[in-house]
Design a protein around this motif. Structure first.
Motif, mmCIF file in Angstrom:
data_model
loop_
_atom_site.group_PDB
_atom_site.id
_atom_site.type_symbol
_atom_site.label_atom_id
_atom_site.label_comp_id
_atom_site.label_asym_id
_atom_site.label_seq_id
_atom_site.Cartn_x
_atom_site.Cartn_y
_atom_site.Cartn_z
ATOM 1 N N THR A 36 0.842 -1.204 0.000
ATOM 2 C CA THR A 36 0.000 0.000 0.000
ATOM 3 C C THR A 36 0.875 1.251 0.000
ATOM 4 O OG1 THR A 36 -1.486 -1.302 1.403
ATOM 5 C CG2 THR A 36 -1.991 1.033 1.184
ATOM 6 N N SER A 70 1.242 -9.181 10.767
ATOM 7 C CA SER A 70 0.370 -8.355 9.934
ATOM 8 C C SER A 70 -0.644 -9.238 9.196
ATOM 9 C CB SER A 70 1.231 -7.562 8.938
ATOM 10 O OG SER A 70 0.439 -6.701 8.170
ATOM 11 N N LYS A 120 -1.016 -0.823 12.081
ATOM 12 C CA LYS A 120 -0.141 -0.155 13.046
ATOM 13 C C LYS A 120 1.135 0.365 12.404
ATOM 14 C CE LYS A 120 -1.375 -2.052 17.485
ATOM 15 N NZ LYS A 120 -0.876 -2.757 18.659
ATOM 16 N N ALA A 121 1.615 -0.388 11.401
ATOM 17 C CA ALA A 121 2.854 -0.033 10.707
ATOM 18 C C ALA A 121 4.028 0.118 11.674
ATOM 19 C CB ALA A 121 2.655 1.238 9.882
#
Ligand code: PAP
Length: 312
Positions: free
Chosen positions: A63, A149, A278-279
């Motif tokens: 993304t 993730s 959250k990255a």
């Protein structure tokens, strides 16, 4: 095609309460939608030598990469206050080979060749991509955070709470390579080995390095995809503006990414917010036991030690 797919080895994920089925084809596990998309692309897609591919395993920063590439290639038309990224999910700005074949073909009729994203393994790419020597940007991320993730993404897609989706089982399946597009290590190895033969057409970008050194990485990316920044642009802060526009903080707080939906496959609609969780780096430390760390580190060494890519 549907009938042929049903004859393939299948696996239904019990940690996802049997709500997600994978099919094994060309040594890769895929959900039906993505497998159909791959087969269609293999049959129909004709690459142009000027095509650029953004290749990634799920949850490795796709993304973000799409947002950056879109902002880079459209920067003469839009700036940080007019960019379509402000009201469009990055996945809807850069097309996805397995899903958007018709739109890609439509673009070509209008002599429009923007970069294309794919999760397909190197060995399964439509042959013309390889024979045309198309440029490939490959983003990758440390394996443990990809696992965490993926765990959250998959359980949220099938609408399971954390307490109903046992992480230990998700971990075991990941380590067996059983997940959408798995095994992760084979995905990396395919692109890495190909890059040894044709280094000039590959750019490898590491998610964690992009966070640490965004300016250097965005400059490198822009150069590689044929849209280098001019000295004037650098002085005017264009790179920093793109980094800010595409940052997790900015994108994840946009209304479109908080409340919109994405048609991810023929039958699947995904809430945009699931692409922005959250990255965080090293979030895996909150999930892994000592035993898990030992097991996955051994696996990484065995499978990827020779690459020097270091995914721990
Ligand atoms: P996809 O394959 O489903 O498209 P992908 O974008 O590759 O997913 O990965 C999603 C991860 O990137 C998420 O990580 P997390 O689960 O550990 O939080 C997501 O939060 C993170 N991410 C999304 N946008 C950005 C961004 N702009 N900068 C950095 N990380 C991002």
């Amino acid at each position: 095609m549907e009938e042929a797919i049903e004859t393939l080895p299948q696996h239904t994920c019990s940690w996802l309460k049997n709500r997600f089925t994978l099919y094994k084809h060309e040594d890769v596990w895929n959900s039906k939608d993505f497998l159909e998309g791959k087969l269609l692309a293999q049959q129909r897609f004709k690459a142009d030598p000027s095509d650029i591919f953004l290749c990634s395993f799920p949850k490795t920063g796709t993304t973000w990469l799409k947002a950056l590439v879109f902002a880079i290639i459209t920067r003469e038309k839009f700036n940080e206050s007019t960019s379509p990224l402000l009201n469009t999910l990055p996945h809807d700005c850069i097309l996805f080979l397995e899903k958007d074949l018709e739109k890609i073909e439509e673009n070509r009729k209008n002599s429009f060749f923007p970069p294309i994203n794919t999760h397909i393994h190197y060995h399964s790419l439509p042959k013309s991509i390889i024979t045309s020597n198309c440029k490939i940007v490959y983003i990758y991320r440390n394996m443990k955070d990809v696992l965490v993730s993926y765990y959250h993404f998959a359980r949220q897609i099938v609408k399971l709470q954390i307490e109903d989706a046992p992480f230990e089982e998700a971990f075991d399946e990941f380590c067996k390579g059983i997940l959408n597009f798995g095994p992760y290590w084979d995905h990396i190895l395919g692109y890495w080995k190909a890059s040894l033969e044709k280094p000039e057409i590959f750019l490898f970008m590491k998610y964690e390095d992009m966070k640490k050194y965004p300016t250097t990485n965005v400059k490198k990316l822009a150069e590689f995809i044929g849209h280098p920044f001019t000295i004037e642009e650098e002085k005017a802060g264009v790179i920093e503006n793109i980094i800010k526009l595409c940052s997790f903080e900015n994108l994840s707080n946009l209304e479109v990414n908080k409340s919109g939906n994405h048609q991810a496959g023929k039958t699947q609609v995904i809430e945009n917010r699931l692409f922005f969780r959250k990255a965080e780096d090293e979030e895996w430390k909150n999930y892994f036991t000592e035993e898990m760390i030992e097991k996955i580190d051994k696996l990484i060494d065995e499978k990827l030690g020779a690459t020097g890519l270091v995914l721990k």
